[in-house]
Design a protein around this motif. Sequence first.
Motif, PDB file in Angstrom:
ATOM      1  N   ARG A 121       0.902  -1.151  -0.144  1.00 50.04           N
ATOM      2  CA  ARG A 121       0.208  -0.136   0.009  1.00 50.04           C
ATOM      3  C   ARG A 121       0.735   1.137   0.070  1.00 50.04           C
ATOM      4  O   ARG A 121       1.186   1.899   0.995  1.00 50.04           O
ATOM      5  CB  ARG A 121      -0.859  -0.051   1.269  1.00 50.04           C
ATOM      6  N   ARG A 124      -0.049   4.234   1.559  1.00 51.15           N
ATOM      7  CA  ARG A 124      -0.186   4.645   2.915  1.00 51.15           C
ATOM      8  C   ARG A 124       1.295   4.714   3.574  1.00 51.15           C
ATOM      9  O   ARG A 124       1.521   4.503   4.666  1.00 51.15           O
ATOM     10  CB  ARG A 124      -0.856   3.268   3.528  1.00 51.15           C
ATOM     11  N   ASN A 127       2.124   6.467   6.628  1.00 46.99           N
ATOM     12  CA  ASN A 127       1.755   6.102   8.074  1.00 46.99           C
ATOM     13  C   ASN A 127       2.942   5.842   8.908  1.00 46.99           C
ATOM     14  O   ASN A 127       2.920   5.835  10.099  1.00 46.99           O
ATOM     15  CB  ASN A 127       1.012   4.745   7.913  1.00 46.99           C
ATOM     16  N   TYR A 131       2.314   7.107  12.390  1.00 51.15           N
ATOM     17  CA  TYR A 131       2.301   6.061  13.474  1.00 51.15           C
ATOM     18  C   TYR A 131       3.577   5.390  13.707  1.00 51.15           C
ATOM     19  O   TYR A 131       3.703   4.252  14.014  1.00 51.15           O
ATOM     20  CB  TYR A 131       1.178   5.262  13.413  1.00 51.15           C
ATOM     21  N   GLY A 132       4.605   5.790  13.210  1.00 55.61           N
ATOM     22  CA  GLY A 132       6.135   5.191  13.288  1.00 55.61           C
ATOM     23  C   GLY A 132       6.209   4.528  14.769  1.00 55.61           C
ATOM     24  O   GLY A 132       6.031   5.196  15.657  1.00 55.61           O
ATOM     25  N   ARG A 133       6.826   3.322  14.397  1.00 56.64           N
ATOM     26  CA  ARG A 133       7.055   2.575  15.504  1.00 56.64           C
ATOM     27  C   ARG A 133       8.459   2.373  15.710  1.00 56.64           C
ATOM     28  O   ARG A 133       9.427   1.770  15.008  1.00 56.64           O
ATOM     29  CB  ARG A 133       6.381   1.159  15.637  1.00 56.64           C
ATOM     30  N   SER A 136      10.820  -0.710  15.260  1.00 56.92           N
ATOM     31  CA  SER A 136      10.923  -1.603  13.827  1.00 56.92           C
ATOM     32  C   SER A 136      12.220  -1.073  13.014  1.00 56.92           C
ATOM     33  O   SER A 136      12.415   0.051  12.705  1.00 56.92           O
ATOM     34  CB  SER A 136       9.508  -1.111  13.043  1.00 56.92           C
ATOM     35  N   PRO A 137      13.083  -2.236  12.652  1.00 47.30           N
ATOM     36  CA  PRO A 137      14.408  -1.751  12.051  1.00 47.30           C
ATOM     37  C   PRO A 137      13.882  -1.000  10.469  1.00 47.30           C
ATOM     38  O   PRO A 137      15.053  -0.253  10.160  1.00 47.30           O
ATOM     39  CB  PRO A 137      15.176  -3.069  11.589  1.00 47.30           C
ATOM     40  N   LEU A 139      12.364   1.583  10.326  1.00 48.25           N
ATOM     41  CA  LEU A 139      12.269   3.130  10.871  1.00 48.25           C
ATOM     42  C   LEU A 139      14.068   3.448  10.723  1.00 48.25           C
ATOM     43  O   LEU A 139      14.141   4.556  10.712  1.00 48.25           O
ATOM     44  CB  LEU A 139      11.490   3.334  12.000  1.00 48.25           C
TER      45      LEU A 139
ATOM     46  N   VAL C  79       8.859  -5.859  14.542  1.00 45.58           N
ATOM     47  CA  VAL C  79       9.181  -5.248  13.384  1.00 45.58           C
ATOM     48  C   VAL C  79       8.387  -4.261  12.469  1.00 45.58           C
ATOM     49  O   VAL C  79       8.620  -3.671  11.490  1.00 45.58           O
ATOM     50  CB  VAL C  79       9.715  -6.233  12.412  1.00 45.58           C
ATOM     51  N   CYS C  80       7.083  -4.192  12.793  1.00 44.26           N
ATOM     52  CA  CYS C  80       5.954  -3.477  12.097  1.00 44.26           C
ATOM     53  C   CYS C  80       6.395  -2.112  12.442  1.00 44.26           C
ATOM     54  O   CYS C  80       6.331  -1.450  13.375  1.00 44.26           O
ATOM     55  CB  CYS C  80       4.565  -3.869  12.641  1.00 44.26           C
ATOM     56  N   PRO C  81       6.606  -1.382  11.223  1.00 40.78           N
ATOM     57  CA  PRO C  81       6.898   0.049  11.164  1.00 40.78           C
ATOM     58  C   PRO C  81       5.780   1.131  11.730  1.00 40.78           C
ATOM     59  O   PRO C  81       5.938   2.176  11.965  1.00 40.78           O
ATOM     60  CB  PRO C  81       7.382   0.256  10.062  1.00 40.78           C
ATOM     61  N   VAL C  82       4.701   0.654  11.875  1.00 37.46           N
ATOM     62  CA  VAL C  82       3.266   1.293  11.754  1.00 37.46           C
ATOM     63  C   VAL C  82       2.482   1.119  13.098  1.00 37.46           C
ATOM     64  O   VAL C  82       1.220   1.363  12.971  1.00 37.46           O
ATOM     65  CB  VAL C  82       2.706   1.909  10.736  1.00 37.46           C
ATOM     66  N   TYR C  83       2.659   0.023  13.798  1.00 34.40           N
ATOM     67  CA  TYR C  83       1.860  -0.521  14.913  1.00 34.40           C
ATOM     68  C   TYR C  83       0.690  -1.229  14.240  1.00 34.40           C
ATOM     69  O   TYR C  83      -0.414  -1.003  14.530  1.00 34.40           O
ATOM     70  CB  TYR C  83       1.410   0.738  15.712  1.00 34.40           C
ATOM     71  N   ARG C  99      -4.560  -0.024   8.715  1.00 34.62           N
ATOM     72  CA  ARG C  99      -3.203   1.024   8.744  1.00 34.62           C
ATOM     73  C   ARG C  99      -1.945   0.406   8.350  1.00 34.62           C
ATOM     74  O   ARG C  99      -1.049   0.840   7.686  1.00 34.62           O
ATOM     75  CB  ARG C  99      -2.926   0.969  10.193  1.00 34.62           C
ATOM     76  N   CYS C 100      -2.075  -1.139   7.967  1.00 31.97           N
ATOM     77  CA  CYS C 100      -0.879  -1.884   7.267  1.00 31.97           C
ATOM     78  C   CYS C 100      -0.529  -1.226   5.988  1.00 31.97           C
ATOM     79  O   CYS C 100      -1.136  -0.977   5.250  1.00 31.97           O
ATOM     80  CB  CYS C 100      -1.300  -3.341   7.185  1.00 31.97           C
ATOM     81  N   ILE C 101       0.909  -1.105   5.915  1.00 28.99           N
ATOM     82  CA  ILE C 101       1.237  -0.588   4.698  1.00 28.99           C
ATOM     83  C   ILE C 101       1.860  -1.606   3.642  1.00 28.99           C
ATOM     84  O   ILE C 101       2.308  -1.322   2.383  1.00 28.99           O
ATOM     85  CB  ILE C 101       2.538   0.375   4.840  1.00 28.99           C
TER      86      ILE C 101
END
Lengths: 451, 588, 232
Positions: A121, A124, A127, A131-133, A136-137, A139, C79-83, C99-101
Amino acid sequence: MKSDETLGSDAHLLRSIEETGRGFYVAVGLLLLGVLWGVFAYGTQLTHGLGVTGLNQPVSWGFYVTNFVFFIGISHAGTLISAILRMAQAEWRRPITRMAEVITVMVLFIGAGNIILDLGRPDRALNVLLYGRYQSPLLWDATSISAYLTGSVFYLYLPLIPDIAILRDHSSKYRFLYTVLALGWTGSKRQIRILDRAIAIMAVVVIPVAISVHTVVSFVFSMTLQPGWHSTIFGPYFVVGAIFSGIAALIIFMLIFRRAYGLENYLKYIHFKYLGLLLLTMSFLWFYFTFAEYITAFYGNEPEEMKVFWAKFTGDQAIFFWTMVICNFVIPMTLIGIARLRTITGILVASISVCIGMWLERFIIIVPTLSHPRLPVETGSYLPSMVEWGLMVGCFSLFGLFYLLFTKFFPIISIWEIREGREVGFEEVVERVKSYLPNEEKTPISEGARG
Amino acid sequence: MRAYGHFRQGGDRSRGVLIQIEPRRSATAERADKWVSIRPGTETVFALGIAHTLILEHLYDEDFVTRYCVGFNDSVGPDGQTVPGFRTIVLRDFRLPIVSEATGVSVETILSVSRAFAKNQPGVAIGTPELPNGSTRLGLRLAVRYLNALVGNFGRPGGMHLQGEVPLGGWKIPEKDILGQNSLAQPRIDGAKKGFYALADDASETLPQKILTSKPYAVKALLVAGLDPLFDHPRNKDFAEAIERVPFVVSFSSMPDAITRKAHVVLPDAMFLERWTEDVNSHLAGFSSFSVGQPVVRSEDSPLGLEDTLLKVAKKIGGPVAESFKWNAFSDAIFEAAAPLAKAGHGYIAADPIKEQFRTILTRQGYWQEEFKDPKQFWKALLNSGAWWDAGDETQGAGSQFLHPTHKFQFFPNGFDWHLAAMRGQMRQSIERALGLRSIGRNLFPHDYPRPGPKKGEFELILYRPLALISNASAELPWMQEQLGPHVNGRWDSWVEIHPKDAKRLGIRNGDPVELRSESGSLRTQARIFNGVLPGILAIPVGLGRPEGGRWAKGRGADPRVLVRTEKDPIRGMGVSGITTLRIRRIA
Amino acid sequence: MARWGMVIDLDRCTGCAACGTACKAENNIPFVDPEESARDRTINWMDIIPAEEHGEHNGGGPMMPRPCLQCDNPPCIKVCPVYATYLTPEGIVAQNFGRCIGCRFCMAACPYTVKYFNWHDYRRKDGFHLYENPDVSTRPAGVVEKCTFCHHRLQLARERARVEKRPFRAQDYVPACAETCPAEAIEFGDLDDHNSRVSRLKRSPRARSLLQELGTKPKVVYLVREHQNEIG
């Protein structure tokens, strides 16, 4: 208007900007065709989804991620090598640095772009910012790559300023563009001092950033639990591989433009020899890392690891694995290691071979691990589709096109640095070499010892 | 399957032991404690080998055999000659080396299986043919029954039980009108109940031939429901030709299958979720039950169920036919049939386990309480729970388990002797052969007729029906197609299972396209390497390869029945698929 | 707060795949076309996989169901970059389809291969969509999906309890697979409740975690088959 006298023979370096031959149009045409294929392929993918690729369950990553890692690897050619050579004050760097730096900037765009190509996607993608986490590598990659890109753009631009000023003063084209970009460069002592300092700072800054980039790229894999990925060696292994492929790519570009723009006078055999020897060193280093990586997996003999191991050594991926070993080690060792074969052609062949080998290495890291998941026991398979081939060709063409267009606007060899080399280089080197040697005065050491 | 879960981890009992004897390692064999791989078609001999061991090692239930069995020991016939008993025949003809040779199972394995069977009692021997429409194999069924008799497994907890009758009512045999009487006076078109098919209730195998030759008379109308004779019938090619001769064909199929394309009238039946269903369940649990299913989905374009269509037709015909089918809807007919259950004096609407246990205890002590006075209330409760059952119905005592007038187990059943006795030698022999029996003196005894084994380079073929294709309509269901054979990753297509060694020898890799060729025909499909078939054996799932059908079934996979010869079955009346030998090769 | 978990008794399991089929019906899992299936893109939240290792391509061995293992320490969420995939307070590894990219990093990171990608838009418009479960959203192309322990059933059960003005009980919530299993091999409930059947079974000596050595702490636990009764 200043005459050519001030430029002397270096005016040759501006010819590629002033004059445009048929070869250029043919090259641009061919590259555009490649780019068009890529655009068409991406259009197909956007309309129909990632299903048009050969990806599947469990091989969910393929060409795009391979290309991502490969291109980011190539990017180390530039800024890192140029920065190291600058810091080491290697005088032979002068005609090389610009080419190297351009590679970095161009290829980073394409490497990062491959991640976008890989997204299910892309709409998106933002996102990641919203909503960055940070765990996660991916990022870490995003951060590191954008830092590297910014750094590299500055690092390319700073040494370009005096050359842009030369263009502003000498070129008949794009006068406005050059005037703006030259930032009022006059070549005063003060300006030169500031520029030198800025370049030196950037060189220092850019090296750790560059190393971090490929380290975190490797973390994408090594932070997972997957067999064949979960390895502490991956960070340095990737960095070494990146520099390795970067040098190879640099040599190829140097040879192409040497031929196309008649730069034989600037890019001499000695440059290729030095870079070739650097390539050979990296080849040994790469082999050392590869050996260490696989011997530990083999000795540990963990069943899941061994599934991946044997897939690479004797299984369905063996052809890629052994081609990689030949390309990355056997060929460079032969063509560069044996002095008699270390001709320009030999070095070129070795470089192309390393590029292919390093691309395969990225592929061989990603696909066999995914196609041999711990569960279920069935193995997956992966055959890239025409869309993926198209996008790969598109990426490479775009890379070439960017590079080619750059040479139409800016000199591909740093004019002022060459000139600086002529004017101050000699004296500097003499001074420096003198400082390496034992002092000429006979007494100080013995006297001091006695005193 | 619920019973299986209880069998393994019931909690209140020790873990049940399961031994599976089968040429292919099926889903059941995977779950078994031991899988005995056996040459196809030699299960009868194996069962008798077990009987041999049980007798030789005195592991059988002597008390039961003496009290409830006839024919175990030698006896003297009316002509004064000694008739060999079961014991004599088994000890004489089924020595373990012979059994081992025939079945390909080692003597040690036969011994250990026999001993495990004797040790883990109560336990039952169960034998079924490989395919739902496979051969009757009366001999095998008989041999399996011997084993249950030898361990005294009738009418005791954990053993074999005769299922009780369900006291349904309401469905009277209609009075025959003139037309009906005249029709019944004619000979049966399929020729069942005489000649080779003397034992069969109907013999659809002959139907295509009879239609084609118009003997004894021409068929004017054909109503087809529940299956597609142009695919499911073993003589489907003949049937396709025969169907052209019938001037009026009605299909009740809900899918555009082959017969529907040929039919003059199509009255599509509702799918199972759209219609009323009822069933007198037969199962291993031993008690009688009756279940009712109501439509759960209904859209405006849902068609009528088959039964409702027939009721409507009967109404249109009028006269005695309409009177016989007096119900307005099929659900009324079920209601009427189920009503007597409320006052049967035993059995209840299915309830939760605790209540169920309590009732079982009460029933065994002879108590029964009427639950519902009002039949409407009973009906409502029946619909809510879905079933009525009589958990106390496990008729106790071995004697009550045998319908034979002596109430004893017959080692040499003579139920159909009178049919066979009237026949000439040739016919009798071919029937015996088809049933897997042979004459020993005046008695019939199970027998595996040896088949020609595979020649060098040839394989034996076994067909099986995967769970996902258990019904005729399964191939139409995408979710079933997605899980045809999880054991070999089989999806949406047929495959042939081949042993890794054979595959290696023939240079066949997993997923390679292959061609199979037998005397009867040839087939193209893909190979799946599977160590659950023995070397020298190939296995193909049945149920795909429909030339016509819905979008998900049509033309998908291959029908392996083209590879096998059609055999006749004297009891089922249907030509069935046997086992055959064939060759396999990889297509480049 | 409850910690939802599942115990699958492999000694009861027959490998019939009814759980997987129930799951597909419950969660609107699209079937992919045969052509897509041939490309290994079938989606099985509850997959039926070999329970034992048996060498490459030999097939067979007893089969077992494999839902998302609902790890307490899930490698996928990190590892999910967007929760888009995250651990709920009640221990369910949830997946936010909206939300999944679609980077598929979680697929690459999951050691159990429970994550599935929508390579195309598999939502059907040809009549099948009329039979979809209205409680579960369908997934567009380009996002990852997986077993959610029928999370919507938990929400429904909570709502129902609220409407009926009674406290919510653990037994009100059962995923479709556990409800369907004909052999009653799947037990579901609150692992923190020491008296629940599921937590008692989890303490059984037969209890095993899949790939226990990875330390993912799955909340789906298998009870291994009792060792084969001694026969020859």
